[in-house]
Design a protein around this motif. Structure first.
Motif, PDB file in Angstrom:
ATOM      1  N   GLY A 277      36.601 -19.697 -75.086  1.00 57.62           N
ATOM      2  CA  GLY A 277      35.667 -21.079 -75.737  1.00 57.62           C
ATOM      3  C   GLY A 277      36.374 -21.630 -76.477  1.00 57.62           C
ATOM      4  N   THR A 278      34.932 -21.866 -77.102  1.00 56.77           N
ATOM      5  CA  THR A 278      34.501 -23.474 -77.487  1.00 56.77           C
ATOM      6  C   THR A 278      34.579 -23.369 -79.272  1.00 56.77           C
ATOM      7  N   TRP A 279      35.057 -23.837 -80.347  1.00 62.52           N
ATOM      8  CA  TRP A 279      34.479 -23.822 -81.855  1.00 62.52           C
ATOM      9  C   TRP A 279      33.766 -25.467 -81.591  1.00 62.52           C
ATOM     10  N   MET A 280      32.058 -25.469 -81.982  1.00 64.21           N
ATOM     11  CA  MET A 280      31.946 -26.920 -82.385  1.00 64.21           C
ATOM     12  C   MET A 280      31.707 -27.357 -83.753  1.00 64.21           C
ATOM     13  N   ILE A 281      31.887 -27.597 -84.563  1.00 66.74           N
ATOM     14  CA  ILE A 281      32.170 -28.092 -85.614  1.00 66.74           C
ATOM     15  C   ILE A 281      31.083 -29.303 -86.215  1.00 66.74           C
ATOM     16  N   VAL A 282      29.951 -29.018 -86.646  1.00 62.97           N
ATOM     17  CA  VAL A 282      28.960 -30.453 -87.795  1.00 62.97           C
ATOM     18  C   VAL A 282      29.963 -31.140 -88.326  1.00 62.97           C
ATOM     19  N   GLU A 283      29.975 -31.872 -88.443  1.00 66.97           N
ATOM     20  CA  GLU A 283      30.564 -32.446 -90.203  1.00 66.97           C
ATOM     21  C   GLU A 283      29.645 -33.795 -90.632  1.00 66.97           C
ATOM     22  N   PRO A 284      30.086 -33.752 -91.615  1.00 64.50           N
ATOM     23  CA  PRO A 284      28.893 -35.007 -92.249  1.00 64.50           C
ATOM     24  C   PRO A 284      29.488 -36.654 -91.651  1.00 64.50           C
ATOM     25  N   ALA A 285      29.618 -37.900 -90.707  1.00 67.53           N
ATOM     26  CA  ALA A 285      29.962 -38.981 -90.541  1.00 67.53           C
ATOM     27  C   ALA A 285      30.882 -39.571 -91.772  1.00 67.53           C
ATOM     28  N   ALA A 286      31.938 -39.904 -91.710  1.00 67.91           N
ATOM     29  CA  ALA A 286      32.688 -39.728 -92.629  1.00 67.91           C
ATOM     30  C   ALA A 286      34.075 -39.935 -92.080  1.00 67.91           C
ATOM     31  N   SER A 287      34.706 -42.316 -92.260  1.00 59.62           N
ATOM     32  CA  SER A 287      35.780 -42.253 -92.372  1.00 59.62           C
ATOM     33  C   SER A 287      36.993 -41.760 -92.842  1.00 59.62           C
ATOM     34  N   ASP A 288      38.069 -42.093 -92.247  1.00 62.53           N
ATOM     35  CA  ASP A 288      39.532 -41.431 -92.847  1.00 62.53           C
ATOM     36  C   ASP A 288      40.133 -42.210 -94.708  1.00 62.53           C
ATOM     37  N   ARG A 289      39.780 -43.086 -94.554  1.00 61.22           N
ATOM     38  CA  ARG A 289      39.472 -44.188 -95.952  1.00 61.22           C
ATOM     39  C   ARG A 289      37.699 -44.634 -96.294  1.00 61.22           C
ATOM     40  N   VAL A 290      38.523 -43.510 -97.760  1.00 62.90           N
ATOM     41  CA  VAL A 290      37.688 -43.825 -99.170  1.00 62.90           C
ATOM     42  C   VAL A 290      36.939 -44.850 -98.542  1.00 62.90           C
ATOM     43  N   GLU A 291      37.634 -46.061 -99.639  1.00 59.12           N
ATOM     44  CA  GLU A 291      37.023 -47.546 -99.241  1.00 59.12           C
ATOM     45  C   GLU A 291      35.963 -47.869 -97.980  1.00 59.12           C
ATOM     46  N   GLN A 292      35.784 -47.257 -96.949  1.00 60.22           N
ATOM     47  CA  GLN A 292      35.173 -47.512 -95.783  1.00 60.22           C
ATOM     48  C   GLN A 292      33.520 -46.461 -95.981  1.00 60.22           C
ATOM     49  N   ASN A 293      33.696 -45.902 -96.351  1.00 61.07           N
ATOM     50  CA  ASN A 293      32.016 -44.667 -97.053  1.00 61.07           C
ATOM     51  C   ASN A 293      31.866 -45.601 -98.383  1.00 61.07           C
ATOM     52  N   PHE A 294      31.965 -46.277 -98.923  1.00 56.85           N
ATOM     53  CA  PHE A 294      31.602 -47.547 -99.989  1.00 56.85           C
ATOM     54  C   PHE A 294      30.432 -47.705 -99.471  1.00 56.85           C
ATOM     55  N   ASN A 295      29.071 -46.795 -99.000  1.00 57.61           N
ATOM     56  CA  ASN A 295      28.177 -47.758 -97.633  1.00 57.61           C
ATOM     57  C   ASN A 295      27.078 -46.773 -98.531  1.00 57.61           C
ATOM     58  N   PRO A 296      26.213 -46.664 -97.585  1.00 58.36           N
ATOM     59  CA  PRO A 296      24.502 -45.975 -98.377  1.00 58.36           C
ATOM     60  C   PRO A 296      24.622 -44.443 -97.567  1.00 58.36           C
ATOM     61  N   VAL A 297      24.929 -44.144 -96.295  1.00 63.39           N
ATOM     62  CA  VAL A 297      24.870 -43.603 -95.930  1.00 63.39           C
ATOM     63  C   VAL A 297      26.247 -41.856 -96.988  1.00 63.39           C
ATOM     64  N   GLY A 298      27.808 -42.963 -97.484  1.00 63.29           N
ATOM     65  CA  GLY A 298      28.400 -42.651 -97.573  1.00 63.29           C
ATOM     66  C   GLY A 298      28.552 -42.132 -99.461  1.00 63.29           C
ATOM     67  N   ARG A 299      27.634 -42.976 -99.990  1.00 62.32           N
ATOM     68  CA  ARG A 299      26.734 -42.859-101.157  1.00 62.32           C
ATOM     69  C   ARG A 299      26.030 -41.257-101.435  1.00 62.32           C
ATOM     70  N   VAL A 300      25.367 -40.839-100.403  1.00 61.29           N
ATOM     71  CA  VAL A 300      24.519 -39.819-100.834  1.00 61.29           C
ATOM     72  C   VAL A 300      25.749 -38.476-100.671  1.00 61.29           C
ATOM     73  N   TYR A 301      26.103 -38.943 -98.761  1.00 60.94           N
ATOM     74  CA  TYR A 301      27.709 -37.405 -99.153  1.00 60.94           C
ATOM     75  C   TYR A 301      28.005 -37.385 -99.988  1.00 60.94           C
ATOM     76  N   TYR A 302      28.843 -38.770-101.086  1.00 58.16           N
ATOM     77  CA  TYR A 302      29.711 -38.339-102.274  1.00 58.16           C
ATOM     78  C   TYR A 302      28.496 -37.786-103.315  1.00 58.16           C
ATOM     79  N   GLY A 303      27.519 -38.361-103.719  1.00 63.43           N
ATOM     80  CA  GLY A 303      26.693 -37.384-104.125  1.00 63.43           C
ATOM     81  C   GLY A 303      26.276 -36.448-104.262  1.00 63.43           C
ATOM     82  N   PHE A 304      25.879 -35.691-102.628  1.00 58.16           N
ATOM     83  CA  PHE A 304      25.546 -34.364-103.191  1.00 58.16           C
ATOM     84  C   PHE A 304      26.643 -33.149-103.016  1.00 58.16           C
ATOM     85  N   SER A 305      27.854 -34.486-102.335  1.00 59.59           N
ATOM     86  CA  SER A 305      29.076 -33.596-102.338  1.00 59.59           C
ATOM     87  C   SER A 305      30.127 -33.122-104.260  1.00 59.59           C
ATOM     88  N   THR A 306      29.875 -34.415-104.366  1.00 61.03           N
ATOM     89  CA  THR A 306      29.977 -33.833-105.884  1.00 61.03           C
ATOM     90  C   THR A 306      29.254 -32.976-106.539  1.00 61.03           C
TER      91      THR A 306
END
Ligand SMILES: C[S@@+](CC[C@H](N)C(=O)[O-])C[C@H]1O[C@@H](n2cnc3c(N)ncnc32)[C@H](O)[C@@H]1O
Length: 359
Positions: A277-306
């Motif tokens: 079988g197969t497990w498909m996992i859809v997750e928000p796009a994100a870099s492993d390094r926080v500072e690389q998520n400091f962009n408009p998409v990362g901002r929205v996701y960190y906002g929802f995440s908080t």
């Protein structure tokens, strides 16, 4: 005598720029409610259908009050959402904005995104309290706009990507679905992804589950409305307790990071799956390094995440709180820790990563 802690010299220009940026953002914050208002009152749809209208014309077409509509239109024009012609005194929606503001099937559709954000922001008092006392705030504790807004935000992207791109990116899965496969859709919320897959693959059988009973009640109604209730069942269950066994495909759409115990859920998926079988996992796009998520998409996701994802996880047992920007390395760790031997990023969009995990 000089003070031991002299105040740092201020750059007046930098301060002014920051305040002007904030003025724009306060306008954007208010605009979230104005977009939801325009959506709910049919103002965008009327403008899209009728072409240029003055406030009285728009109010008449939508059964609303001219004085409110005039103010709303001016706020929309000031924000660049609608165009204004000073000669005729009429307002219009550029065709591209009309698609983004009225076409629920377009991946560019925005009102659900705003509804989700507005609902999340409206619940901020609970999050302030949780941040003080270290508690959590569950999905089901949020208001209607978070639950419905989430569904309306994600569905257009799923509509565009799931059948056309994400499932075909997985090894041999589409062939199985066409022949007739057993599928579990865990953390399915209102069931948008489950129903979409059931519409595309009528020979397959689907069991959607979510730990929030209200979401499952809505998912059942949605399945009836879509005419797929014969091949879709919905169950109230946490991810670590989804019923059944021998599944060909287990899917998780934007929910692994919301779970209190994603590692426990991953171990359960390993038990639920057929050997190939197969497990498909859809997750928000994100870099492993926080500072690389400091962009408009990362901002929205960190906002929802908080405001939503982190408190949801912290409200549950274990409370791992991966956050909506966990990144691929963290997800891989969870998946491999549960005994999966193969893991890869199979597809991606600007907003999502799609991972394939195999036993
Ligand atoms: C962002 S929503 C995504 C819903 C749906 N998959 C979609 O894409 O529209 C996250 C979902 O995860 C569910 N959830 C959170 N923790 C869960 C858990 N431990 N077990 C099952 N579902 C959970 C929430 O109730 C919510 O429906």
């Amino acid at each position: 005598m000089a003070s031991a802690t002299a105040a740092p010299a201020l750059d007046g220009q930098k301060l002014e720029q920051f305040v002007f940026k904030a003025v724009e953002e306060v306008g954007a914050t208010l605009n979230a409610a104005l977009v939801v208002m325009g959506d709910r009152l049919g103002l965008y749809r009327a403008l899209a259908e009728a072409g240029p209208l003055d406030p009285a014309g728009l109010a008449e077409r939508t059964g609303t009050t001219e004085r409110y509509v005039r103010e709303w239109l001016n706020a929309q024009a000031a924000g660049g959402y609608v165009d204004y012609d000073p000669t005729s005194g009429r307002y219009s929606l550029p065709p591209e904005h009309a698609v983004a503001l009225t076409d629920e099937s377009s991946p560019a559709y925005l009102p659900g995104f705003f509804q989700f954000a507005l609902g999340s922001a409206s619940d901020y008092e609970h999050i302030v309290q949780a941040a003080r006392d270290g508690g959590g705030f569950g999905w089901g504790e949020h208001g209607h706009d978070v639950l419905e807004g989430c569904e309306r935000f994600f569905r257009p992207g799923y509509h565009t990507n799931v059948v056309a791109a994400w499932l075909p990116a997985l090894e041999g899965v589409v062939e199985k679905l066409e022949r007739g496969a057993q599928v579990a859709d865990i953390g399915c919320g209102h069931g948008a992804s489950t129903i979409l897959m059931a519409e595309a693959f009528p020979r397959s059988r689907f069991v959607g589950s979510d730990y929030h009973d209200g979401s499952i009640a809505t998912a059942r109604v949605r399945a009836e409305e879509a005419g797929v209730a014969d091949r879709v069942e919905f169950e109230v269950a946490p991810g670590a307790d989804h019923p059944g066994s021998g599944y060909d495909l287990v899917t998780m759409f934007d929910c692994l990071h919301d779970m209190g115990d994603p590692a426990g859920a991953a171990r359960h998926v390993r038990e639920l799956l057929a050997p190939d079988g197969t497990w498909m996992i859809v997750e928000p796009a994100a870099s492993d390094r926080v500072e690389q998520n400091f962009n408009p998409v990362g901002r929205v996701y960190y906002g929802f995440s908080t405001l939503v994802c982190t408190p949801a996880s912290l409200s549950q047992e274990v409370g791992l709180a991966l956050g909506a920007q966990a990144g691929e390395a963290r997800i891989r760790e969870i998946v491999e820790g549960a005994g999966f031997t193969r893991f890869r990023r199979a597809a991606e969009t600007p907003l999502n990563f799609v991972f394939e995990a195999r036993p």
